[in-house]
Design an enzyme around this catalytic site. Structure first.
Site, PDB file in Angstrom:
ATOM      1  N   ASP A 125       0.811  -1.222   0.000  1.00 58.75           N
ATOM      2  CA  ASP A 125       0.000   0.000   0.000  1.00 58.75           C
ATOM      3  C   ASP A 125       0.842   1.269   0.000  1.00 58.75           C
ATOM      4  O   ASP A 125       0.625   2.156  -0.819  1.00 58.75           O
ATOM      5  CB  ASP A 125      -0.957   0.018   1.197  1.00 58.75           C
ATOM      6  CG  ASP A 125      -2.113  -0.944   0.987  1.00 58.75           C
ATOM      7  OD1 ASP A 125      -2.557  -1.106  -0.165  1.00 58.75           O
ATOM      8  OD2 ASP A 125      -2.561  -1.545   1.976  1.00 58.75           O
ATOM      9  N   ARG A 139       1.884   5.944  17.021  1.00 55.25           N
ATOM     10  CA  ARG A 139       1.360   6.838  15.985  1.00 55.25           C
ATOM     11  C   ARG A 139       1.685   8.320  16.191  1.00 55.25           C
ATOM     12  O   ARG A 139       2.141   8.980  15.258  1.00 55.25           O
ATOM     13  CB  ARG A 139      -0.156   6.629  15.789  1.00 55.25           C
ATOM     14  CG  ARG A 139      -0.497   5.262  15.216  1.00 55.25           C
ATOM     15  CD  ARG A 139       0.233   5.011  13.914  1.00 55.25           C
ATOM     16  NE  ARG A 139      -0.112   3.753  13.283  1.00 55.25           N
ATOM     17  CZ  ARG A 139       0.687   2.683  13.216  1.00 55.25           C
ATOM     18  NH1 ARG A 139       1.879   2.722  13.775  1.00 55.25           N
ATOM     19  NH2 ARG A 139       0.310   1.582  12.605  1.00 55.25           N
ATOM     20  N   ASP A 176      -5.874   4.286  12.993  1.00 56.54           N
ATOM     21  CA  ASP A 176      -4.575   4.910  12.726  1.00 56.54           C
ATOM     22  C   ASP A 176      -4.694   6.210  11.928  1.00 56.54           C
ATOM     23  O   ASP A 176      -3.963   7.163  12.174  1.00 56.54           O
ATOM     24  CB  ASP A 176      -3.654   3.911  12.019  1.00 56.54           C
ATOM     25  CG  ASP A 176      -3.184   2.808  12.961  1.00 56.54           C
ATOM     26  OD1 ASP A 176      -3.119   3.079  14.177  1.00 56.54           O
ATOM     27  OD2 ASP A 176      -2.888   1.703  12.495  1.00 56.54           O
ATOM     28  N   SER A 217      -3.416  -8.551   8.660  1.00 55.06           N
ATOM     29  CA  SER A 217      -2.889  -7.197   8.714  1.00 55.06           C
ATOM     30  C   SER A 217      -2.109  -7.097  10.021  1.00 55.06           C
ATOM     31  O   SER A 217      -2.654  -7.323  11.104  1.00 55.06           O
ATOM     32  CB  SER A 217      -4.044  -6.192   8.692  1.00 55.06           C
ATOM     33  OG  SER A 217      -3.565  -4.943   9.120  1.00 55.06           O
TER      34      SER A 217
HETATM   35  N1  ARG Z   1      -6.479  -2.158  16.704  1.00 51.04           N
HETATM   36  C1  ARG Z   1      -5.201  -1.671  17.092  1.00 51.04           C
HETATM   37  C2  ARG Z   1      -5.249  -0.194  17.293  1.00 51.04           C
HETATM   38  O1  ARG Z   1      -6.145   0.435  16.824  1.00 51.04           O
HETATM   39  C3  ARG Z   1      -4.124  -2.085  16.144  1.00 51.04           C
HETATM   40  C4  ARG Z   1      -4.158  -1.492  14.783  1.00 51.04           C
HETATM   41  C5  ARG Z   1      -3.102  -2.120  13.972  1.00 51.04           C
HETATM   42  N2  ARG Z   1      -2.945  -1.536  12.698  1.00 51.04           N
HETATM   43  C6  ARG Z   1      -2.726  -2.267  11.607  1.00 51.04           C
HETATM   44  N3  ARG Z   1      -2.465  -1.621  10.513  1.00 51.04           N
HETATM   45  N4  ARG Z   1      -2.786  -3.576  11.593  1.00 51.04           N
HETATM   46  O2  ARG Z   1      -4.399   0.366  17.941  1.00 51.04           O
END
Ligand code: ARG
Length: 400
Positions: A16, A97, A126, A177
């Site tokens: 991506d 993040r 994210d 993912s």
């Molecule tokens: N659900 C978790 C969060 O919101 C992890 C997100 C992980 N991101 C990913 N691109 N797999 O913090």
């Protein structure tokens, strides 16, 4: 119409974010793409990632090592806050993040970019964390999120990339993912979307299956100073060393696996599988040391603060004024949270089996059931009379 001239793109080396490079240039008229990959202790070969960005058409490719900052400025405050989203998730992804946002903004300012881009889709947390943090750090910078708009399936994305010389992933790409850094791993999608299915062993990378863990417990002593972990078994360590070591030690005992249904900020429930061995153990140990060194009312009041703090971090509000105010409260509470916690690790369990502190509020003379008891038992009678008075008056009224 050009959306921006010079863009700093958050880059991971995956399909991506690689496709974002030609997409920004050819569809959105961007002249120059500067990619930025953050080293967060995820264990990727970042020199290869750096080169891949250039091969995918980036003008400049940056790698920034921020592992130490992640631990000191993000993970340690989270440990002091005993931060667990919905009581379970140690926030590994969420904590990284705002740090990534910060280095993106720094790079954009340094290179004179007019926009920052990321590869988040429109369904996750994210994107919110990035967008809110970037805007808080520099409200003038535009934010571009190609994957939120392009509407391509995974196959279409790969085909689009191939048109511009980005090779399709060689291995059959994982159905999951995954996001990873030194604080932990988050695994989603694939068969995990069927809630009844147990996560297959192959999804785990930091922890052993219980069947393979040692048959003997292991004891460790974790030292804390003002709520910050500073050493294991008497050896002082840097934050990065401590977290890396503890990930190994606890992961070896199968500790830190979490399988939960989580409420995303965007309203979607999702099935998340996490591994966070060190953070899991450190939060249990830290909480125990607080029980020893803080008064009952501070501990209980702080529990509410911790819940709000965890939600703010999860919901992308790391830089919000409320988070700043809670930080001040939490820091104040940590002044005397210094001591050592003894932890027994065995078959996926973290058991606190001992604690000591120069600031201990435990008084053997008061607590003992033995003969040297100093607690004034007679004082209890008057206390109970006053304590129970409102309830007694209430009951009498009901009965009259
Ligand atoms: N659900 C978790 C969060 O919101 C992890 C997100 C992980 N991101 C990913 N691109 N797999 O913090």
């Amino acid at each position: 119409m050009s959306r921006a001239t010079k863009v700093v793109l958050a880059y991971s080396g995956g399909v991506d974010t690689s496709v974002c490079i030609p997409y920004l240039k050819h569809e959105w008229g961007v002249k120059e793409v500067i990619t930025l990959a953050a080293d967060l202790g995820q264990g990727d070969e970042l020199e290869a990632v750096r080169r891949k960005a250039l091969d995918s058409g980036a003008e400049v490719s940056l790698v920034v090592d921020v592992v130490e900052t992640l631990i000191k400025e993000y993970a340690f405050p989270a440990i002091q806050a005993n931060a667990l989203y919905e009581n379970r998730y140690p926030l590994a992804t969420a904590l990284a993040r705002p740090l990534i946002a910060k280095i993106l903004v720094d790079a954009a300012e340094k290179h004179g970019a007019d926009a920052i881009a990321h590869g988040c889709t429109g369904k996750g947390n994210d994107q919110v964390r990035f967008d809110v943090a970037i805007a808080a750090l520099n409200p003038k910078i535009k934010i571009l999120a190609p994957a939120r708009e392009w509407g391509m399936s995974r196959e279409e994305t790969i085909a689009y990339g191939e048109k511009y010389g980005i090779p399709a992933p060689v291995k059959k790409s994982s159905p999951y993912s995954i996001d990873k850094n030194l604080l932990g791993m988050a695994i989603e999608a694939g068969e995990l979307e069927t809630l009844w299915v147990e996560p297959p062993e192959e999804v785990y990378g930091m922890t052993k299956a219980i069947a393979d863990t040692p048959n003997e417990p292991e004891y460790i002593e974790i030292g804390f100073e003002k709520g910050i972990p500073v050493g294991i078994n008497g050896n002082r360590m840097s934050g990065v060393e401590l977290i890396s070591n503890l990930n190994q030690i606890a992961g070896n005992h199968g500790i830190g696996r979490i399988d939960m249904i989580e409420n995303r900020l965007v309203g979607i429930k999702s099935r998340e599988v996490y591994e966070s061995p060190a953070m899991w153990v450190l939060i249990q140990a830290h909480r125990d040391l607080e029980s020893l060194t803080l008064t009952a009312d501070v501990t209980s009041y702080k529990r509410g603060i911790e819940e709000t703090y965890s939600q703010l971090v999860y919901n992308g509000l790391w830089l919000s004024p409320l988070k700043g105010a809670l930080d001040a409260f939490i820091q104040q509470t940590q002044e005397r949270v210094t001591g050592v916690v003894r932890v027994k690790l065995f078959k996926g369990n973290t058991m606190i089996v001992g604690r000591q502190s120069d600031n201990s509020l435990y008084s053997l003379d008061l607590a003992t059931y033995g003969t040297d008891d100093e607690f004034d038992h007679k004082a209890a009678e008057g206390f109970i009379y006053v304590w129970g008075l409102p309830t007694r008056v209430w009951s009498e009224k009901l009965r009259s």
